[in-house]
Enzyme design. Structure first.
Site, PDB file in Angstrom:
ATOM      1  N   HIS A  75     101.367 -45.653 -74.057  1.00 37.94           N
ATOM      2  CA  HIS A  75     101.951 -44.357 -73.673  1.00 37.94           C
ATOM      3  C   HIS A  75     103.467 -44.460 -73.547  1.00 37.94           C
ATOM      4  CE1 HIS A  75      97.860 -43.289 -71.596  1.00 37.94           C
ATOM      5  NE2 HIS A  75      97.750 -43.482 -72.899  1.00 37.94           N
ATOM      6  N   HIS A 232      96.003 -36.476 -77.615  1.00 42.50           N
ATOM      7  CA  HIS A 232      96.239 -37.759 -76.940  1.00 42.50           C
ATOM      8  C   HIS A 232      96.032 -38.930 -77.884  1.00 42.50           C
ATOM      9  CE1 HIS A 232      96.783 -40.595 -73.699  1.00 42.50           C
ATOM     10  NE2 HIS A 232      95.776 -41.272 -74.231  1.00 42.50           N
ATOM     11  N   ASP A 236      98.657 -41.971 -78.622  1.00 40.62           N
ATOM     12  CA  ASP A 236      98.325 -43.400 -78.667  1.00 40.62           C
ATOM     13  C   ASP A 236      98.741 -44.038 -79.995  1.00 40.62           C
ATOM     14  OD1 ASP A 236      97.229 -43.592 -76.131  1.00 40.62           O
ATOM     15  OD2 ASP A 236      95.151 -43.429 -76.807  1.00 40.62           O
ATOM     16  N   HIS A 259      92.760 -48.115 -80.971  1.00 36.76           N
ATOM     17  CA  HIS A 259      93.812 -49.131 -80.812  1.00 36.76           C
ATOM     18  C   HIS A 259      93.539 -50.319 -81.729  1.00 36.76           C
ATOM     19  CE1 HIS A 259      95.622 -47.055 -77.490  1.00 36.76           C
ATOM     20  NE2 HIS A 259      94.559 -47.168 -76.731  1.00 36.76           N
TER      21      HIS A 259
END
Length: 294
Positions: A75, A232, A236, A259
């Site tokens: 973030h 969001h 990321d 991720h």
């Protein structure tokens, strides 16, 4: 166009998402060509934010080594990218960055307070020269050459509240602050006990996470955007790509990314020297790239 750092140090405090403990964070200026550096002052260890230092991507992006680590950096990295900052030191007294409200807007506010300073060195960017893709079943992330970079992200969850969402983000600082920075991290109520048994998400609450049950959102205030979930995921992804050390000039396209896939994508890109070029933004090049930094 010059490299940027912040004009003065700024300090903040927030809860760690996974350990649930208060964490002090200080953002400090750095000289040109230093990159983004995390400093664990409790261990007296520095880690440069780069793919080679990523050691875990299970629930967050984590950099470190056998001596220690820094978790949940994405973030903050995302906000740093949006502000076009090339060089900065992040000082922490714990093993993760604070989660703040679950988005990156608190870090944007800190960067606004710190101010931006030009350095006497030209800015460099990474230009994607050919398509790079990483897949896991039907999930994928890829980078495609373009001079007007966008992120086109699709998520699909077997959940009545989220379902399938798509959002296309065009890069600019203004667009980021208005449409991405306030999008919060999210999780499912059914996973909370499992995560806490693993000593994860101990700091998660309705103040910093959108919590979703089978057919409702538990947060009393509801959503900030109707498609806050996919926004969001874009937040990321921007943070994860920032580990490449440069603003990336290429379209990023994802279906059900993560991720982990983002990390594999950065590694795959760096393995192929024909897939990218590092360009110094002297006057001849500036007109082609400057609007992305507006």
């Amino acid at each position: 166009m010059k490299q940027l750092t912040i004009a003065k140090p700024v300090k903040g405090v927030g809860i760690g998402l996974h350990k649930g403990e208060p964490i002090e964070i200080i953002l400090e200026p750095l000289e040109a060509n230093s990159g983004i550096v995390f400093f664990r002052k409790d261990l007296n260890i520095s880690y440069k934010a780069e793919p080679a230092n990523v050691i875990n991507t299970q629930m967050a992006t984590v950099i470190g080594d056998h001596r220690g680590y820094v978790s949940t950096i994405e973030h903050l990295m995302s906000a740093i990218n949006a502000y076009g900052i090339d060089n900065i030191r992040i000082v922490l007294n714990a093993n993760e960055a604070p989660v703040m409200d679950g988005s990156s807007i608190s870090f944007c506010i800190m960067l606004d307070e710190a101010g931006i300073k030009e350095l006497d060195a030209p800015k460099k960017v990474m230009v994607i020269k050919k398509t790079i893709e990483v897949r896991d079943g039907n999930k994928f992330v890829k980078l495609i050459p373009t001079k007007e970079p966008k992120i086109n992200y699709t998520i699909k969850f077997d959940n009545a509240v989220i379902g399938e969402q798509n959002y296309c983000f065009e890069f600019s600082k203004k667009n980021y602050i208005e449409n991405i920075a306030r999008a919060r991290t999210f999780g499912f109520l059914k996973d909370v006990e499992k995560l806490r048994a693993m000593n994860l998400a101990l700091g998660g609450s309705l103040e910093n996470t959108i919590v979703v049950d089978d057919n409702r959102i538990l947060n009393p205030e509801g959503l900030r955007f109707k498609d806050e979930f996919v926004r969001h995921k874009i937040l990321d992804a921007i943070g994860d790509l920032t580990l490449l050390g440069y603003r990336v000039f290429g379209d990023y396209i994802s279906y059900a990314g993560s991720h982990h896939l983002n990390h594999l994508l950065t590694k795959e890109l760096l393995k192929d020297e024909q897939a990218y070029e590092i360009i110094t933004l002297e006057k001849d090049y500036e007109k082609d790239y400057e609007k992305v930094f507006a």
